[in-house]
Design an enzyme around this catalytic site. Structure first.
Site, PDB file in Angstrom:
ATOM      1  N   GLU A  43       0.735  -1.294   0.096  1.00 50.98           N
ATOM      2  CA  GLU A  43       0.046   0.048   0.027  1.00 50.98           C
ATOM      3  C   GLU A  43       0.964   1.183   0.157  1.00 50.98           C
ATOM      4  O   GLU A  43       1.916   1.378   0.893  1.00 50.98           O
ATOM      5  CB  GLU A  43      -1.065  -0.060   1.070  1.00 50.98           C
ATOM      6  CG  GLU A  43      -1.607   1.222   1.339  1.00 50.98           C
ATOM      7  CD  GLU A  43      -2.653   1.123   2.714  1.00 50.98           C
ATOM      8  OE1 GLU A  43      -3.622   1.760   2.891  1.00 50.98           O
ATOM      9  OE2 GLU A  43      -2.495  -0.108   3.604  1.00 50.98           O
ATOM     10  N   LYS A 111      -9.217   2.735  -2.828  1.00 51.90           N
ATOM     11  CA  LYS A 111      -9.665   2.021  -1.659  1.00 51.90           C
ATOM     12  C   LYS A 111     -10.897   2.388  -1.198  1.00 51.90           C
ATOM     13  O   LYS A 111     -11.284   3.508  -0.974  1.00 51.90           O
ATOM     14  CB  LYS A 111      -8.521   2.214  -0.623  1.00 51.90           C
ATOM     15  CG  LYS A 111      -8.574   1.654   0.552  1.00 51.90           C
ATOM     16  CD  LYS A 111      -7.376   1.760   1.499  1.00 51.90           C
ATOM     17  CE  LYS A 111      -7.380   1.136   3.117  1.00 51.90           C
ATOM     18  NZ  LYS A 111      -6.271   1.443   3.815  1.00 51.90           N
ATOM     19  N   CYS A 147      -5.549  -3.310   2.080  1.00 52.27           N
ATOM     20  CA  CYS A 147      -5.426  -3.343   3.504  1.00 52.27           C
ATOM     21  C   CYS A 147      -6.844  -3.505   4.050  1.00 52.27           C
ATOM     22  O   CYS A 147      -7.376  -4.585   4.087  1.00 52.27           O
ATOM     23  CB  CYS A 147      -4.540  -2.096   4.118  1.00 52.27           C
ATOM     24  SG  CYS A 147      -3.763  -2.634   5.472  1.00 52.27           S
ATOM     25  N   GLY A 321      23.442   2.212  34.662  1.00 53.46           N
ATOM     26  CA  GLY A 321      23.614   0.951  35.507  1.00 53.46           C
ATOM     27  C   GLY A 321      22.390   0.145  35.949  1.00 53.46           C
ATOM     28  O   GLY A 321      22.463  -0.839  36.623  1.00 53.46           O
ATOM     29  N   SER A 325      18.203   1.567  30.935  1.00 54.73           N
ATOM     30  CA  SER A 325      19.251   2.058  30.019  1.00 54.73           C
ATOM     31  C   SER A 325      20.117   1.056  29.508  1.00 54.73           C
ATOM     32  O   SER A 325      20.671   0.823  28.326  1.00 54.73           O
ATOM     33  CB  SER A 325      20.189   3.280  30.951  1.00 54.73           C
ATOM     34  OG  SER A 325      20.806   2.432  31.781  1.00 54.73           O
ATOM     35  N   ASN A 401      14.727  16.489  40.582  1.00 60.16           N
ATOM     36  CA  ASN A 401      14.599  16.768  39.067  1.00 60.16           C
ATOM     37  C   ASN A 401      15.579  17.610  38.677  1.00 60.16           C
ATOM     38  O   ASN A 401      16.040  17.662  37.271  1.00 60.16           O
ATOM     39  CB  ASN A 401      13.306  17.589  38.862  1.00 60.16           C
ATOM     40  CG  ASN A 401      11.967  16.693  39.138  1.00 60.16           C
ATOM     41  OD1 ASN A 401      12.082  15.247  38.869  1.00 60.16           O
ATOM     42  ND2 ASN A 401      10.782  16.950  39.387  1.00 60.16           N
ATOM     43  N   THR A 425      15.378   6.741  27.664  1.00 62.72           N
ATOM     44  CA  THR A 425      15.487   5.351  28.129  1.00 62.72           C
ATOM     45  C   THR A 425      14.278   5.211  29.078  1.00 62.72           C
ATOM     46  O   THR A 425      14.041   3.977  29.637  1.00 62.72           O
ATOM     47  CB  THR A 425      16.623   5.118  29.091  1.00 62.72           C
ATOM     48  OG1 THR A 425      16.960   6.003  30.177  1.00 62.72           O
ATOM     49  CG2 THR A 425      17.791   5.363  28.028  1.00 62.72           C
ATOM     50  N   GLU A 430       6.843   4.162  33.846  1.00 66.29           N
ATOM     51  CA  GLU A 430       7.337   5.373  34.224  1.00 66.29           C
ATOM     52  C   GLU A 430       6.477   6.420  33.416  1.00 66.29           C
ATOM     53  O   GLU A 430       6.235   7.655  34.072  1.00 66.29           O
ATOM     54  CB  GLU A 430       8.715   5.585  33.995  1.00 66.29           C
ATOM     55  CG  GLU A 430       9.571   4.617  34.852  1.00 66.29           C
ATOM     56  CD  GLU A 430      11.004   4.617  34.431  1.00 66.29           C
ATOM     57  OE1 GLU A 430      11.867   4.176  35.216  1.00 66.29           O
ATOM     58  OE2 GLU A 430      11.627   5.247  33.449  1.00 66.29           O
TER      59      GLU A 430
END
Length: 571
Positions: A43, A111, A147, A321, A325, A401, A425, A430
């Protein structure tokens, strides 16, 4: 009579009309060498999918039409019939398929069913077609659709099969989410069996902003057989088919007699080659991939194409660490090669010795480049500068922050200086709850695991180590409690519910659409559900300003999630 089909599942770039055409011409040449009778492209091959507001530019539409003419000319002298996605224009624009043969545009299909849900906005741009198309040659009839047309039970396939279609060819751009390929396969098998018809389905591959397309083009037959192309890889998928299998099945089962005709058809009459005695059909192989394998490959492809198509060479990320990440570094090294990934350690006075060791070991295991830039002095400079303004106040999340924003500033400075794309990351858990700092750890060009819940991050990390057969991500990263390390002895679970509970509540609300009451009825405490959903609603403004992320779930933050920031609805 046997027809050799070539399904060209290619990685195309939105807006790169010339580049897309060059790839199309390459695959036409490949089809010629493979004696393909019918070559099918996905498509909107010429423009890329989704072209979004490029479709509001007349110059873009005209260039796409000129490109179609160029491809048509390239088919002159070929026996191959080419079906190609493009944008047609006659005062309105249409999501279209071109029927190309011997140097000419022999026909077009518009379509008919335009999706306008999830990540799709086709009704914003396109007018719907109103006439199914059949290609006819010596008793062979081929229906062409696009589709979404196949996902509608009473779509153009209905009239095409009533008109005697032996083969349905579908040009697709179906985005990836985990396990969606099974839904596609089940739908295609259902259509093939209910209409007694063979269906050839050609999907694109590649990353486009938040979306990833996984390919897995298919051929399905009315007896329930299926053949599937590769996942996440470009391929000319060649398959031989006896189109009159459909005719024989329909004569035996007579299912089409029960369907009512909906609209008039347009017939395109062409000469189509066929062969005798050839058999290049690949064996049907089940896709037994785990969700972790699917998701990891999608993230790798999504990042690789985002970087490549936007003209970057190298990426950088804050290497803490921690697990998030670490996983992003692994994805980046797989997508771009270790030499093109820079991990930046930015320790503070709250960063543990173990975290520095784990980040250093990960960088060594991945053979990625590593920089270490402390934030201690700059952090205390901030506190000194704000001392008067903050007089008589207690230390709180503000100071946390500030640290995250210093790190974000460092990363963006490196990006400006060296042209590196910064990878955010943060994970979906979160970002859902706002446990991320705007202009801090949310800073970056793309948020690689934005659509991956924290529990899934651990599962993908475990999968990666299993595939590599060694501990690329150190064992201690799995064992230690997740922490932002922005204050002494900080743990994520000091602020958030355990991730197993948090993620389950978020999935029920975001992806299943359950209400607060219904989630409580699933066995979760009323207070914790109320707390999580308040966090989700309260942090919409952060998500609106965050980097785009790669979609792998049924409902991702971004195009798939369009909640108002100012929102008075209470659950």
């Amino acid at each position: 009579m046997v027809i050799r089909l070539g399904l060209a599942q290619i990685d195309i770039t939105v807006g790169d009309i010339n580049g897309n055409v060059e790839k199309v011409l390459t695959y036409i040449d490949m089809a010629k060498k493979n004696d393909v009778d019918i070559l099918v492209f996905p498509e909107l091959t010429i423009t890329g999918y989704p072209p979004e507001d490029l479709l509001l530019r007349l110059d873009f539409i005209r260039e796409n039409l000129k490109a179609l003419e160029k491809v048509a000319v390239a088919t002159k002298g070929l026996e191959t019939l080419v079906l190609l996605g493009f944008v047609d224009y006659d005062g309105e624009i249409y999501n279209s398929a071109a029927i190309l043969k011997n140097g000419k545009i022999a026909g077009k299909y518009h379509k008919m069913h335009l999706p306008n849900y999830s990540v799709f906005d086709e009704k914003r741009y396109f007018a719907p077609g109103n006439k199914p198309v059949i290609i006819e040659h010596a008793g062979l009839k081929i229906g062409v659709n696009i589709c979404e047309d196949l996902w509608i039970p009473t779509g153009p396939i209905n009239d095409q099969c009533i008109a005697g279609a032996n083969l349905i060819v579908n040009l697709a751009a179906s985005p990836f989410c985990v396990n969606k390929w099974r839904s596609r396969l089940n739908m295609l098998l259902t259509r093939a069996m209910e209409y007694s018809v063979i269906i050839a389905y050609c999907n694109i591959i590649g990353g486009q902003d938040e979306l990833v397309f996984d390919g897995r083009s298919m051929l399905v037959t009315p007896e329930g057989k299926h053949h599937i192309a590769s996942a996440f890889e470009e391929e000319l998928f060649v398959v031989d088919v006896d189109p009159f299998v459909s005719t024989r099945y329909n004569l035996y089962e007579g299912k089409r007699k029960g369907y009512s005709k909906v609209s008039e058809l347009e017939t395109v009459r062409l000469s189509i080659s066929g062969k005798l005695g050839i058999k290049k059909t690949p064996p049907a192989k089940p896709d037994e991939s785990r969700w972790e394998e699917e998701a990891f490959k999608a993230l790798v492809l999504g990042l690789k194409d985002y970087v490549r198509k936007n003209g970057f060479k190298k990426v950088a990320l804050g290497l803490s660490g921690g697990m998030d990440s670490s996983l992003v570094a692994c994805i980046a090294s797989e997508a771009l090669g270790s030499d093109n990934v820079i991990g930046v350690l930015m320790p503070s006075e709250f960063t543990s010795k173990e975290s520095v060791e784990d980040a250093t070991l990960l960088a060594k295991n991945l053979a990625i480049n590593k920089l270490t830039i402390s934030i201690k002095e700059v952090y205390h400079s901030y506190l000194n500068a704000l001392e008067t303004a903050f007089k008589n106040t207690k230390t709180d999340v503000t100071e946390e922050n500030i640290q995250a924003r210093i790190r974000g500033n460092y990363l963006m400075a490196l990006s400006n200086k060296f042209g590196w794309l910064i990878l955010a990351t943060g994970n979906k858990s979160e970002i859902a709850t706002g446990y991320a700092t705007l202009y801090g750890d949310m800073a970056g060009g793309i948020a690689v695991i934005k659509d991956v819940y924290k529990t899934e991050v651990y599962a993908l990390a475990k999968y990666f180590n299993e595939v590599k057969r060694r501990e690329i991500i150190p064992k201690r990263v799995f064992d230690k409690a997740p922490s932002a390390e922005l204050r002494p002895d900080q743990r994520d679970q000091d602020t958030l519910p355990p991730y197993e509970i948090l993620d389950s509540i978020l999935k029920l609300y975001i992806e299943e659409g359950l209400s607060q009451t219904e989630i409580v009825e699933h066995g979760y405490g009323e207070e914790v559900v109320d707390f999580v959903l308040k966090l989700l609603q309260r942090n919409e403004y952060k998500r609106r300003q965050g980097a785009p992320g790669i979609k792998i779930s049924r409902r991702a933050f971004g195009k798939d999630w369009r909640m108002p920031i100012t929102n008075g609805y209470r659950r």
